[in-house]
Design a protein around this motif. Structure first.
Motif, short mmCIF file in Angstrom:
data_model
loop_
_atom_site.label_atom_id
_atom_site.label_comp_id
_atom_site.label_asym_id
_atom_site.label_seq_id
_atom_site.Cartn_x
_atom_site.Cartn_y
_atom_site.Cartn_z
N ARG A 6 0.85 -1.20 0.00
CA ARG A 6 0.00 0.00 0.00
C ARG A 6 0.89 1.25 0.00
NH1 ARG A 6 -5.46 0.64 2.27
NH2 ARG A 6 -5.36 -1.37 3.26
N GLN A 177 -6.53 0.73 -14.48
CA GLN A 177 -7.82 1.29 -14.08
C GLN A 177 -8.56 0.33 -13.13
OE1 GLN A 177 -10.22 3.10 -17.36
NE2 GLN A 177 -8.36 2.90 -18.58
N CYS A 178 -8.46 -0.97 -13.41
CA CYS A 178 -9.14 -1.95 -12.55
C CYS A 178 -8.49 -2.04 -11.17
CB CYS A 178 -9.14 -3.32 -13.21
SG CYS A 178 -10.24 -3.41 -14.63
N TRP A 180 -7.28 0.64 -9.51
CA TRP A 180 -7.56 1.83 -8.69
C TRP A 180 -8.50 1.41 -7.55
CZ3 TRP A 180 -9.11 5.84 -13.07
CH2 TRP A 180 -8.00 6.06 -13.89
N GLY A 181 -8.16 1.77 -6.35
CA GLY A 181 -8.99 1.41 -5.21
C GLY A 181 -8.76 -0.01 -4.71
N GLU A 182 -7.92 -0.75 -5.40
CA GLU A 182 -7.63 -2.14 -5.00
C GLU A 182 -6.18 -2.26 -4.54
OE1 GLU A 182 -9.92 -4.66 -5.16
OE2 GLU A 182 -11.36 -4.16 -6.73
N HIS A 185 -5.16 -5.04 -2.24
CA HIS A 185 -5.66 -6.39 -2.52
C HIS A 185 -4.69 -7.17 -3.39
CE1 HIS A 185 -9.77 -4.29 -1.96
NE2 HIS A 185 -9.22 -4.59 -0.81
N ARG A 188 -4.24 -12.07 -8.09
CA ARG A 188 -4.02 -13.49 -8.32
C ARG A 188 -3.59 -13.75 -9.76
NH1 ARG A 188 -5.49 -18.14 -5.53
NH2 ARG A 188 -6.65 -16.89 -4.05
N ARG A 189 -4.15 -12.95 -10.69
CA ARG A 189 -3.89 -13.24 -12.10
C ARG A 189 -4.20 -12.01 -12.93
NH1 ARG A 189 -7.38 -16.94 -15.80
NH2 ARG A 189 -8.93 -16.33 -14.24
N GLU A 270 -7.69 -10.58 -11.83
CA GLU A 270 -8.39 -11.42 -10.87
C GLU A 270 -7.77 -11.25 -9.50
OE1 GLU A 270 -8.64 -15.64 -11.92
OE2 GLU A 270 -8.54 -16.12 -9.80
N PHE A 271 -8.60 -11.04 -8.51
CA PHE A 271 -8.12 -10.85 -7.15
C PHE A 271 -8.17 -12.16 -6.38
CE2 PHE A 271 -9.67 -6.81 -8.74
CZ PHE A 271 -8.56 -6.02 -8.53
N ALA A 272 -7.64 -12.12 -5.15
CA ALA A 272 -7.53 -13.35 -4.35
C ALA A 272 -8.88 -14.02 -4.13
CB ALA A 272 -6.89 -13.01 -3.00
N ASP A 273 -9.94 -13.23 -4.01
CA ASP A 273 -11.25 -13.80 -3.73
C ASP A 273 -11.93 -14.34 -4.98
OD1 ASP A 273 -11.86 -11.46 -4.99
OD2 ASP A 273 -13.05 -10.60 -3.36
N PRO A 296 -4.98 11.54 -11.15
CA PRO A 296 -6.08 10.67 -10.74
C PRO A 296 -7.47 11.10 -11.21
CG PRO A 296 -5.48 12.08 -8.93
CD PRO A 296 -4.55 12.42 -10.07
#
Lengths: 404, 404
Positions: A6, A177-178, A180-182, A185, A188-189, A270-273, A296
């Motif tokens: 972060r 872009q995907c 942003w805000g993550e 997190h 994963r992929r 793809e995120f961890a969840d 931003p």
């Protein structure tokens, strides 16, 4: 699992407090454009022209296209200009603008530049990119060879200098872009989409006979010659996998490529969840350029009509055929091997593509040249810049001599 | 253009500082689950069970399914229980857990609850939702009628109390996820995807003869009876358009519906610059439930296998057929009319669906009942809760009496 630290470590996410926000009344964003006469440069100038007062073109550089550069200098009145060639028109335009001619490598050194847009191809953007990042500047990067050749050095310069990389490729912009805000997190992929290039529908036996003219006819994107041939071989996508490793700090195992003919889904993460996010739109490079320049913020007006999925009807996906297009595998192998191998791979590709465009090689010889050059190279781990440039030169010589 | 005020006004984005982050050692998140024995409630308990120590089930409520509730109480040992019915098994389980029986409407009043998950259907979740929001609690909301009936009041409670709505519908969760990090960016358009429901392939003439059993056979999602019939009429999607208005503070003109049979793209959002973001995944309600419970974190493990777009092959999109499925238009009209009209629409739908399930009405009579009831109602603007509940009761009576 690959954790995005972060705020620290991944400077992709460092910008919101850096003062490039339009609401902050700091005057226009002063942009240096490398490769101004190329496809990315011209589209960047188009974006900039649409928002008068928001941006100021502070520097323009070009390779050989002095005439177009002269027109751009006259239109945008930059303070700094660099060009490999000279012409009376360019000299006049520079004089009329009161601009200063500076070496390309020094273009990012001026104090009155807020962001560097690297729209060059090949190794040309490497030094300016590293210098800008070392100075803490954001760099909007469309020149993928910079990260392919020397991703580890670019990343080091960025982390040390506090600069920031903002992707301009449509695929990496989509992922950015995907994300942003993550920021907190784990990724994963990363799934990069590929249009499949000009020859996606040809049988293996048909690929030997294709001409440079056919290779330059890309199904969805209008781009320069080198990158369009790289799209046809899937080398462009392969280089993007390496680019993704460095931009998003993931290993090659976390990067995938999926064929997506319509070029509407620009890429996915793809995120961890298990949640997957994608960025979509009609193909138009002005959006990723805008995102990189305005971050931003987002720009207030669209560059394309609203995305009409019902009119599109169907979005298709398939696994890439690395049998027909071995360059994708070669690039991913080079990325996984690391060290000097990606630089060697990229240099061999540049030479092989030029030989193909010059009519010296058949299309299917491009991967054969790269494979042979890579096979003869023992990669040095974590090479310094000199070692990277040595490997680049070695690979160019080797690729020029390969008989296929 | 619909601006999301940064941090103020849209409490969807207020959470990162509120202390629900797992890294902060505040013990497990204490959850009150309304509608524990329903589809959402059971899946929430599944999620909670997968992460022992992270969550604590503090309250469980149910309508009539006391036996399942008794099992859940025994397994999760909540402190508070509410149920419309009684049974010896439930009484024993409550006694053994040392739980307290409280009225449903008071379930969110306890000091030792950190988040309310509203998995009820119909109007049941309205009062607890408003009370939780008024107290500044986050509410994970799967009960769309709450927002359809009284979105303006829920939003008011949220803004006044500092609470926070976290969507649990897969569509709204998708949009919510796409809006993380985009707090300052105007939303141009929200595109909700719709599977099309059980009868998406039937001709208009075939819809009269469909049975409740057929209507309950949803192509992609396993859900309760009412919502599955609402999916077959597209009323569910219509209610989701109203829900989206309130969750994301956009007018009805900014909400669109697109048919997407595969239910892989869960919804999309378009920003001012034309960039579109989507969230994708295999249909599994546990992901939106997890997102709502774990926000601003994501869970460390996936609920489904990795999304394999190449294996899926094709994602299709089409415009919804409001001729065959007039409920979609009716709901969007009610949402645009505002005031008491959405509550009237929802109540008429609830009665009509029950009459259909009871064999009293044919399937195609459901929209006819709703249309007649809506046609007889003069909506009151910005109604207080009593006026909403009056309109609800009036519409139920009216819908029960409609002869089609």
């Amino acid at each position: 699992m690959f954790v995005h630290p972060r705020c620290v470590g991944c400077v992709l996410f460092a910008a919101p407090e850096t003062g490039y926000h339009s609401d902050v009344d700091t005057g226009p964003l002063r942009i240096a454009i490398l490769g101004a006469t190329g496809s990315i440069g011209c589209q960047a100038l188009d974006v900039i022209t649409r928002y008068p007062g928001r941006f100021k073109v502070q520097a323009l550089t070009a390779g050989r296209n002095c005439d177009l550069l002269a027109t751009q200098v006259a239109a945008h009145q930059p303070r700094y200009v660099a060009c490999d060639e000279e012409s009376p028109a360019l000299r006049d335009a520079i004089g009329a603008a009161g601009a200063r001619v500076v070496p390309l490598d020094n273009i990012a050194d001026a104090d009155d530049i807020d962001i560097l847009l690297v729209g060059t191809a090949g190794a040309a953007g490497l030094i300016p990119t590293m210098r800008a990042l070392s100075r803490g500047l954001p760099v909007a990067i469309a020149n993928k060879e910079v990260l392919v050749m020397a991703g580890h050095l670019v990343r080091e310069a960025m982390l040390e200098g506090g600069g920031e990389l903002r992707p301009v490729d449509s695929e990496h912009s989509a992922i950015w872009q995907c994300l942003w805000g993550e920021e907190a997190h784990p990724i994963r992929r990363i799934v990069l989409t590929a249009s499949g290039g000009a020859f996606r529908d040809l049988a293996p036996g048909e690929l030997d006979a294709v001409t440079p003219e056919q290779a330059l006819n890309h199904p969805t994107w209008k781009m320069g010659a080198k990158i369009t041939v790289d799209s046809a071989t899937l080398m462009n996508k392969g280089m993007e996998t390496i680019e993704a490793m460095w931009l998003f700090d993931v290993p090659m195992e976390a990067v995938e490529v999926v064929l997506h003919r319509q070029s509407i889904v620009h890429s996915l993460v793809e995120f961890a969840d298990g949640s997957v996010k994608a960025q979509l739109g009609y193909p138009d490079m002005r959006l990723p350029i805008e995102c990189a320049l305005s971050y931003p913020d987002r720009m207030p007006e669209p560059t394309t009509p609203p995305l009409d999925l019902a009119a599109i009807g169907s979005l298709t996906f398939a696994r890439p055929d690395t049998g027909r297009f071995p360059c994708l595998s070669l690039a991913m192998e080079a990325g996984a091997a690391g060290g000097t191998m990606p630089a060697v791979m990229a240099a061999a590709d540049e030479v092989a593509v030029q030989r193909f465009l010059d009519g010296e090689l058949v299309f299917t010889a491009i991967p054969r040249v790269i494979e042979q050059v890579m096979g003869r190279h023992e990669p040095a781990p974590a090479p310094a810049l000199d070692a990277v440039l040595d490997a680049d030169r070695w690979a160019r010589r080797a690729a020029a001599e390969v008989v296929t």
